[in-house]
Scaffold this motif. Sequence first.
Motif, PDB file in Angstrom:
ATOM      1  N   LYS A 284       3.242   7.637  -6.555  1.00  0.00           N
ATOM      2  CA  LYS A 284       3.398   7.311  -7.812  1.00  0.00           C
ATOM      3  C   LYS A 284       4.635   8.156  -8.939  1.00  0.00           C
ATOM      4  O   LYS A 284       4.593   7.629  -9.773  1.00  0.00           O
ATOM      5  N   ASP A 285       4.896   9.103  -8.195  1.00  0.00           N
ATOM      6  CA  ASP A 285       5.837   9.987  -8.852  1.00  0.00           C
ATOM      7  C   ASP A 285       7.303   9.717  -8.978  1.00  0.00           C
ATOM      8  O   ASP A 285       7.603   8.996  -8.170  1.00  0.00           O
ATOM      9  N   GLU A 286       7.955  10.169  -9.801  1.00  0.00           N
ATOM     10  CA  GLU A 286       9.222   9.915 -10.015  1.00  0.00           C
ATOM     11  C   GLU A 286       9.915  10.470  -8.482  1.00  0.00           C
ATOM     12  O   GLU A 286      11.222   9.961  -8.064  1.00  0.00           O
ATOM     13  N   THR A 287       9.466  11.639  -8.018  1.00  0.00           N
ATOM     14  CA  THR A 287      10.267  12.248  -7.117  1.00  0.00           C
ATOM     15  C   THR A 287      10.163  11.617  -5.652  1.00  0.00           C
ATOM     16  O   THR A 287      10.662  12.072  -4.693  1.00  0.00           O
ATOM     17  N   TYR A 288       9.243  10.541  -5.717  1.00  0.00           N
ATOM     18  CA  TYR A 288       9.120   9.774  -4.545  1.00  0.00           C
ATOM     19  C   TYR A 288      10.111   8.861  -4.227  1.00  0.00           C
ATOM     20  O   TYR A 288      10.711   8.288  -5.092  1.00  0.00           O
ATOM     21  N   PRO A 289      10.846   8.860  -3.097  1.00  0.00           N
ATOM     22  CA  PRO A 289      11.796   7.849  -2.674  1.00  0.00           C
ATOM     23  C   PRO A 289      11.634   6.425  -3.070  1.00  0.00           C
ATOM     24  O   PRO A 289      10.486   5.898  -2.545  1.00  0.00           O
ATOM     25  N   LYS A 290      12.477   5.703  -4.088  1.00  0.00           N
ATOM     26  CA  LYS A 290      12.311   4.737  -4.588  1.00  0.00           C
ATOM     27  C   LYS A 290      12.115   3.283  -3.757  1.00  0.00           C
ATOM     28  O   LYS A 290      11.111   2.636  -3.856  1.00  0.00           O
ATOM     29  N   ARG A 291      12.996   3.207  -2.756  1.00  0.00           N
ATOM     30  CA  ARG A 291      12.865   2.473  -1.645  1.00  0.00           C
ATOM     31  C   ARG A 291      11.743   2.343  -0.867  1.00  0.00           C
ATOM     32  O   ARG A 291      10.899   1.504  -0.554  1.00  0.00           O
ATOM     33  N   LEU A 292      11.257   3.615  -0.418  1.00  0.00           N
ATOM     34  CA  LEU A 292      10.032   3.795   0.140  1.00  0.00           C
ATOM     35  C   LEU A 292       8.637   3.365  -0.670  1.00  0.00           C
ATOM     36  O   LEU A 292       7.770   2.950   0.166  1.00  0.00           O
ATOM     37  N   LYS A 293       8.687   3.553  -1.787  1.00  0.00           N
ATOM     38  CA  LYS A 293       7.819   3.413  -2.788  1.00  0.00           C
ATOM     39  C   LYS A 293       7.477   1.726  -2.519  1.00  0.00           C
ATOM     40  O   LYS A 293       6.360   1.599  -2.773  1.00  0.00           O
ATOM     41  N   HIS A 294       8.486   0.988  -2.432  1.00  0.00           N
ATOM     42  CA  HIS A 294       8.068  -0.332  -2.355  1.00  0.00           C
ATOM     43  C   HIS A 294       7.609  -0.909  -1.001  1.00  0.00           C
ATOM     44  O   HIS A 294       7.522  -2.169  -0.886  1.00  0.00           O
ATOM     45  N   CYS A 295       7.175  -0.179  -0.049  1.00  0.00           N
ATOM     46  CA  CYS A 295       6.852  -0.442   1.056  1.00  0.00           C
ATOM     47  C   CYS A 295       5.210  -0.322   1.074  1.00  0.00           C
ATOM     48  O   CYS A 295       4.634   0.502   0.835  1.00  0.00           O
ATOM     49  N   ILE A 296       4.701  -1.379   1.582  1.00  0.00           N
ATOM     50  CA  ILE A 296       3.367  -1.549   1.418  1.00  0.00           C
ATOM     51  C   ILE A 296       2.533  -0.443   2.112  1.00  0.00           C
ATOM     52  O   ILE A 296       1.514  -0.058   1.752  1.00  0.00           O
ATOM     53  N   ASP A 297       3.126  -0.229   3.410  1.00  0.00           N
ATOM     54  CA  ASP A 297       2.475   1.055   4.176  1.00  0.00           C
ATOM     55  C   ASP A 297       3.167   2.233   4.010  1.00  0.00           C
ATOM     56  O   ASP A 297       2.890   3.270   4.895  1.00  0.00           O
ATOM     57  N   SER A 298       3.825   2.585   3.046  1.00  0.00           N
ATOM     58  CA  SER A 298       4.377   3.710   2.870  1.00  0.00           C
ATOM     59  C   SER A 298       3.159   4.879   2.545  1.00  0.00           C
ATOM     60  O   SER A 298       2.110   4.692   2.204  1.00  0.00           O
ATOM     61  N   PRO A 299       3.491   6.308   2.886  1.00  0.00           N
ATOM     62  CA  PRO A 299       2.618   7.288   2.741  1.00  0.00           C
ATOM     63  C   PRO A 299       2.160   7.601   1.469  1.00  0.00           C
ATOM     64  O   PRO A 299       3.321   7.425   0.471  1.00  0.00           O
ATOM     65  N   ILE A 300       0.994   7.863   1.126  1.00  0.00           N
ATOM     66  CA  ILE A 300       0.607   8.246  -0.365  1.00  0.00           C
ATOM     67  C   ILE A 300       1.283   9.435  -0.490  1.00  0.00           C
ATOM     68  O   ILE A 300       1.137   9.512  -1.840  1.00  0.00           O
TER      69      ILE A 300
END
Length: 367
Positions: A85-101
């Motif tokens: 949920k953070d800004e430092t998390y890669p934007k495109r990866l954030k949109h993947c349903i199974d991306s790591p928390i």
Amino acid sequence: MSTTEIIALLRLQRIPNVGDIIAKKLIEKCGSAEAIFEEHRANLLKIDGVGTYTIQSLWDTEHLEAAEAEYEFIKTNSLGFHYYKDETYPKRLKHCIDSPILLFSTGNIDVTNTRIISIVGTRNITSYGLAFCEQFIEEIAPLNPVIVSGFAYGVDITVQKSAIDHNLQTIGCLAHGLNQIYPKGHKKYVNQVKQNGGFFTEFWSESNPERENFLKRNRIIAGLSEATIVVESAEKGGSLVTADIAHGYNRDVFAVPGRATDKYSLGCNNLIKQQKAQLLTSAADLVYLLGWQLDEQQNQPVQKQLFVELDETERSIYDYLQLNGKQLLDTVALECRLPIFKVSSTLLNMEMKGVIRPLPGKLFEAI
């Protein structure tokens, strides 16, 4: 973020029956990771997809103790810590349903660059694949993309070394914790990668490079990027898994074709044949198909720089386009008696200088 919340996230990540999709559901329902462990079991069982088997290990103190130890490892080694949920998390990866928390990092990674591509392929790279990788990175370098790969033998390390040679940021996605490097022979490249980018992993310090970890790692490679390129692959291989994941994420997938008789071209040829990947022969193909030339600068009126300096090759191409108008890349190469890869990289340089521009249909014209 508080220390107790970070430890709760680590604790949640370690529980074997709770994957990333369920973890996100639990966080969304409870409001935070810490709140999950304060919630009544009956309320958690009301969440769609959450059953008794899923949450039976939630309150096992072993996971709490392990999370506290891992948090100390992260602090001691000054690792990057990225919550989905953070800004430092890669934007495109954030949109993947199974991306790591959670993602952990080391180095100087900057994910604000919008031009991020993954390049993967066989560990048994051939001279054909080696030449293509080096030419492709040289051609694409003027557009300053981030190059993502898996830091493995073969195609991976070839493109990452070439990215470093051209001062491009490169990110290695690892299948183990950041307390080690696999393969061990690549330790000599670690500092160079950190200086020009860095490493991402979802795995803890206790994690070794097991086979299943590489398969999980592949979704991070695919999820980080706008497009995934497969350079060489046998009929079966990890790079094809990455391509399938990228395809499932609705990301662009490209494959470099090869001869039908070449073992390490079968995977790429099949991707193209099955229409899971677009054919890629040069950086110009990627630039055109991704529309990279249509960036903010291209939305402004393009004016040729006064007194711009052109080398001999650039001058011959510019003069030809001035005389003949809009032309295909192949035609320019033929008429100027230059190899296609040379013309492709030269046209990119000339575009950056503002003396030519690409047009739909893989055409180019002088400005």
